[in-house]
Design an enzyme around this catalytic site. Structure first.
Site, PDB file in Angstrom:
ATOM      1  N   THR A   1      -3.073   3.522  -1.027  1.00 53.16           N
ATOM      2  CA  THR A   1      -2.473   3.008   0.205  1.00 53.16           C
ATOM      3  C   THR A   1      -2.184   4.168   1.166  1.00 53.16           C
ATOM      4  O   THR A   1      -2.548   4.121   2.346  1.00 53.16           O
ATOM      5  CB  THR A   1      -1.186   2.233  -0.113  1.00 53.16           C
ATOM      6  OG1 THR A   1      -1.481   1.289  -1.140  1.00 53.16           O
ATOM      7  CG2 THR A   1      -0.664   1.512   1.109  1.00 53.16           C
TER       8      THR A   1
ATOM      9  N   LYS B   1      19.550  14.282  -0.176  1.00 50.59           N
ATOM     10  CA  LYS B   1      20.909  14.778   0.091  1.00 50.59           C
ATOM     11  C   LYS B   1      21.851  13.632   0.426  1.00 50.59           C
ATOM     12  O   LYS B   1      22.999  13.860   0.792  1.00 50.59           O
ATOM     13  CB  LYS B   1      20.886  15.745   1.271  1.00 50.59           C
ATOM     14  CG  LYS B   1      19.980  16.937   1.118  1.00 50.59           C
ATOM     15  CD  LYS B   1      19.991  17.735   2.429  1.00 50.59           C
ATOM     16  CE  LYS B   1      18.799  18.658   2.532  1.00 50.59           C
ATOM     17  NZ  LYS B   1      18.567  19.091   3.915  1.00 50.59           N
TER      18      LYS B   1
ATOM     19  N   ARG C   1       6.544   2.853   2.277  1.00 50.11           N
ATOM     20  CA  ARG C   1       6.611   2.217   0.952  1.00 50.11           C
ATOM     21  C   ARG C   1       7.968   2.555   0.363  1.00 50.11           C
ATOM     22  O   ARG C   1       8.412   3.714   0.428  1.00 50.11           O
ATOM     23  CB  ARG C   1       5.502   2.722   0.040  1.00 50.11           C
ATOM     24  CG  ARG C   1       5.663   2.258  -1.399  1.00 50.11           C
ATOM     25  CD  ARG C   1       4.489   2.594  -2.266  1.00 50.11           C
ATOM     26  NE  ARG C   1       3.354   1.721  -1.964  1.00 50.11           N
ATOM     27  CZ  ARG C   1       2.243   1.667  -2.688  1.00 50.11           C
ATOM     28  NH1 ARG C   1       2.109   2.447  -3.757  1.00 50.11           N
ATOM     29  NH2 ARG C   1       1.261   0.860  -2.355  1.00 50.11           N
TER      30      ARG C   1
ATOM     31  N   HIS D   1       2.995  -6.753  -0.102  1.00 46.20           N
ATOM     32  CA  HIS D   1       2.081  -5.625   0.149  1.00 46.20           C
ATOM     33  C   HIS D   1       1.014  -6.149   1.116  1.00 46.20           C
ATOM     34  O   HIS D   1      -0.140  -6.357   0.742  1.00 46.20           O
ATOM     35  CB  HIS D   1       1.479  -5.175  -1.187  1.00 46.20           C
ATOM     36  CG  HIS D   1       0.821  -3.828  -1.171  1.00 46.20           C
ATOM     37  ND1 HIS D   1       0.530  -3.120  -0.014  1.00 46.20           N
ATOM     38  CD2 HIS D   1       0.381  -3.040  -2.203  1.00 46.20           C
ATOM     39  CE1 HIS D   1      -0.050  -1.977  -0.332  1.00 46.20           C
ATOM     40  NE2 HIS D   1      -0.147  -1.905  -1.656  1.00 46.20           N
TER      41      HIS D   1
HETATM   42  N1   CP Z   1      -3.155  -0.794  -4.566  1.00 41.13           N
HETATM   43  C1   CP Z   1      -2.199   0.134  -4.347  1.00 41.13           C
HETATM   44  O1   CP Z   1      -1.167  -0.131  -3.701  1.00 41.13           O
HETATM   45  O2   CP Z   1      -2.473   1.368  -4.855  1.00 41.13           O
HETATM   46  P1   CP Z   1      -1.562   2.651  -4.704  1.00 41.13           P
HETATM   47  O3   CP Z   1      -0.267   2.363  -5.438  1.00 41.13           O
HETATM   48  O4   CP Z   1      -2.330   3.781  -5.291  1.00 41.13           O
HETATM   49  O5   CP Z   1      -1.281   2.843  -3.237  1.00 41.13           O
END
Ligand code: CP
Length: 305
Positions: free
Chosen positions: A52, A80, A101, A129
């Site tokens: 991602t 911190k 993320r 996602h």
């Molecule tokens: N599919 C996916 O989110 O892969 P990563 O966790 O490597 O970003």
């Protein structure tokens, strides 16, 4: 809330999803377009990622923009004690768009409520996602020729797997039949089954990964058991290897079947599947670059012709 943000797949209408699928195709035809010149994009990854983060960053580079950010929050002032709100407010001083993320469900929604710049959710806990879903939809359309009336079998960790949650919600526009194959501990959460019931989506639950179900399937969506979401690692050890796809299990499957996996894989797809023409997970990840180019342009209001 920043109305241009992409936090949940439900932020998109059917028309917007189809338009993004079409733009993804245009970026696959030509990924190098100078549409982000002068723009700075921040990638804030509070959780690990390979695909991602790197595909979003590749997308920015191929579009002529610049990237700032971090892949390890331990190196930032959040270690911190700086709050997520303060971090987002600071980064919005520097960047035109924040891709984030976070391990907490709802973190991206929360950020979008005060961020002056758009937020793209690159995964929030076990919740959503959406950029993965767009590349999944593109991969499904590309391999099946349609998104309509497909049988999609989801296998593995349906409880914590945010990719299956997002995909399920997006597919409701396209009349799917779902097979949910998991152990009792990792079943599809009730809220998603209620969603299916409310939208007249047919689904079936199984604990057996049977040949009968594989042979009825158009898209076999394998998932990893998400060790990082378990509070009890003994329970993880008990369920981690329950389902494994082996090459011979595809022998009598439908000719159009494709095996998808958001990756990373651990043990759930044997390596002997990789050379089977029905294995599509590496091309699926490649499609992530094109889908993310399309998403970035959409949230920044950049027209792609
Ligand atoms: N599919 C996916 O989110 O892969 P990563 O966790 O490597 O970003």
């Amino acid at each position: 809330m920043n109305s241009d943000s992409l936090v949940s797949i439900n932020d998109l209408t059917k028309e917007e999803i189809l338009e993004l699928v079409d733009k993804t195709r245009m970026f696959e035809e030509n990924p190098n377009r100078k549409l982000l010149e002068g723009k700075v994009i921040a990638t804030l990854f509070f959780e690990p990622s390979t695909r991602t983060r790197l595909s979003f960053e590749t997308a920015v580079n191929r579009l002529g923009g610049r990237v700032i950010g971090f892949s390890d929050a331990a190196t930032t002032s959040s270690s911190k004690g700086e709050s997520l709100k303060d971090t987002i407010m600071m980064v919005s001083n520097y960047a035109d768009l924040i891709i984030m993320r976070h391990h907490l469900e709802g973190a991206a929604r929360y950020a979008s409520e005060f961020s002056p710049v758009p937020i793209i959710n690159a995964g929030d806990g076990a919740n959503q996602h959406p950029s993965q879903t767009m590349l999944d939809l593109y991969s499904i359309k590309k391999t099946q020729g349609t998104l309509e009336n497909l049988t999609i079998s989801m296998v593995g960790d349906l409880k914590y797997g945010r990719t299956v949650h997002s995909l399920l919600m997006a597919m409701y526009y396209f009349h799917p039949v779902f097979n949910f194959i998991s152990s009792d501990e990792l079943k599809m959460p009730l809220e998603y089954k209620v969603f299916c019931d409310e939208h007249n989506i047919e689904y079936h639950e199984y604990t057996d990964f049977s040949q009968e179900v594989i042979d009825k399937t158009d898209i076999l969506y394998m998932t990893r058991v998400q060790r990082e979401r378990f509070t009890d690692l003994m329970e993880y050890e008990r369920v981690k290897n329950l389902y494994q796809l082996r090459n011979s299990m595809l022998d009598s499957s439908k000719p159009n079947l494709k095996v998808l996996h958001p990756l990373p894989r651990v043990n759930e797809i044997a390596y002997d599947v990789d050379d089977n023409p029905k294995a599509y997970y590496f091309q699926q990840a490649q499609n992530g670059l094109y889908a993310r180019e399309a998403i970035i342009c959409k949230v920044l209001g950049i027209d792609v012709k």
